[in-house]
Design a protein around this motif. Sequence first.
Motif, PDB file in Angstrom:
ATOM      1  N   MET A  46       0.852  -1.197   0.000  1.00 42.71           N
ATOM      2  CA  MET A  46       0.000   0.000   0.000  1.00 42.71           C
ATOM      3  C   MET A  46       0.880   1.237   0.000  1.00 42.71           C
ATOM      4  N   ASN A  47       0.801   2.016  -1.049  1.00 41.98           N
ATOM      5  CA  ASN A  47       1.602   3.221  -1.196  1.00 41.98           C
ATOM      6  C   ASN A  47       0.703   4.453  -1.241  1.00 41.98           C
ATOM      7  N   SER A  48       1.298   5.599  -1.022  1.00 35.13           N
ATOM      8  CA  SER A  48       0.560   6.869  -1.072  1.00 35.13           C
ATOM      9  C   SER A  48      -0.726   6.782  -0.252  1.00 35.13           C
ATOM     10  N   LEU A  49      -0.585   6.297   0.953  1.00 34.97           N
ATOM     11  CA  LEU A  49      -1.758   6.070   1.793  1.00 34.97           C
ATOM     12  C   LEU A  49      -2.452   7.375   2.165  1.00 34.97           C
ATOM     13  N   LYS A  50      -3.777   7.275   2.238  1.00 34.29           N
ATOM     14  CA  LYS A  50      -4.620   8.420   2.560  1.00 34.29           C
ATOM     15  C   LYS A  50      -5.402   8.131   3.842  1.00 34.29           C
ATOM     16  N   PRO A  51      -5.844   9.152   4.545  1.00 35.73           N
ATOM     17  CA  PRO A  51      -6.646   8.909   5.755  1.00 35.73           C
ATOM     18  C   PRO A  51      -7.873   8.035   5.481  1.00 35.73           C
ATOM     19  N   GLU A  52      -8.430   8.142   4.299  1.00 41.10           N
ATOM     20  CA  GLU A  52      -9.608   7.331   3.971  1.00 41.10           C
ATOM     21  C   GLU A  52      -9.282   5.855   3.753  1.00 41.10           C
TER      22      GLU A  52
END
Length: 119
Positions: free
Chosen positions: A82-88
């Motif tokens: 999982m890359n460029s993870l976002k709060p969502e």
Amino acid sequence: QVQLVESGGGLVQPGGSLRLSCAASGRIFSINAMGWDRQAPGKQRESVATIITSGSTNYADSVKGRFIISRDNAGKTVYLQMNSLKPEDTAVYYCNSRISTSLGTSDYWGQGTQVTVSS
């Protein structure tokens, strides 16, 4: 008896990366597909990514281009990079697999691993 054991969850800042792993064990004849679901608080569980025996993959639109699903050569361990993870992306992530045993073919799930994306 079949078990799916996940590892690799945790807390990461937005933009960061995590790698989840899931190992299948037990009296397994064959594994037809492996994948990852997730469930965020107050939301329905959704499919994130799937990989089938041929190696073909499928991703939810929300993670395309950021997440990569893969498996080991034995086909019993699946990974989710999982890359460029976002709060969502914050959710409990569940490994799932369609497995054939002497009792037939069934779907199995792991116990879940928490992924929290927050600064």
